[in-house]
Write a protein that holds these residues in place. Structure first.
Motif: not given
Length: 183
Positions: A8-16
């Motif tokens: 979830s953190n990786i996805i959030d970082e990617y979306e950021e």
């Protein structure tokens, strides 16, 4: 659960990253449009200046043509010699100004959007990479447009300097023609 949080953190970082790249892309496209609009305004004004100078060249040649009888003698008086000198200086600087403006009017090659590359990257790469390529392209094109604008502005500045000498020479010429015709 920890693995889910990490993903979830990786996805959030990617979306950021994509959100930041999108903001930068929007900024670059806006800046590019602003530079293009500024360059188009300059080119429009240069075309108006070019038209005005062309009309002035025509009028100046007509004035000289109809005053050749007054100016050209085997032994010209000092006033006639001064009028001819002023006309020569005015005409040379007028031609110089016209030349500068003509060079500013000449169209420069503009960078074209690399549609094939973007199309390939758009379908084959992720959004972040595609946005990065577009941002880099806009950055390079903005620099190119800025260089063109500066070059055209420099030429117009030189033309205005020559127009000052043209105006002074023309006024001196007109005053001498007036006094020669009165005498």
């Amino acid at each position: 659960m920890e693995e889910v949080n990490r993903v979830s953190n990786i996805i959030d970082e990617y979306e950021e990253k994509i959100a930041r790249a999108t903001l930068l892309y929007q900024y670059k496209t806006s800046r590019y449009q602003d530079f293009l609009e500024t360059l188009k305004n300059l080119e429009s004004n240069v075309l108006k200046l070019f038209s005005s100078l062309s009309i002035f060249v025509t009028v100046f040649v007509i004035i000289i043509r109809y005053n050749t009888g007054v100016l050209l003698h085997v032994a010209p008086s000092p006033a006639q010699a001064a009028a001819l000198t002023a006309a020569g200086v005015a005409f040379v600087t007028l031609c110089s100004a016209w030349s500068y403006v003509f060079r500013a009017v000449a169209s420069a090659n503009r960078a074209e959007f690399p549609l094939e590359e973007v199309d390939d990257d758009f379908h084959n790469e992720d959004r972040e990479r595609t946005l990065s390529l577009l941002i880099n392209w806009y950055s390079a094109v903005i620099k190119d447009v800025e260089v063109q604008y500066n070059a055209k502005s420099l030429l117009v500045g030189k033309a205005f300097n020559d127009m000052i000498f043209t105006g002074c020479g023309f006024i001196v010429f007109a005053v001498f023609i007036y006094f020669i015709n009165i005498a």
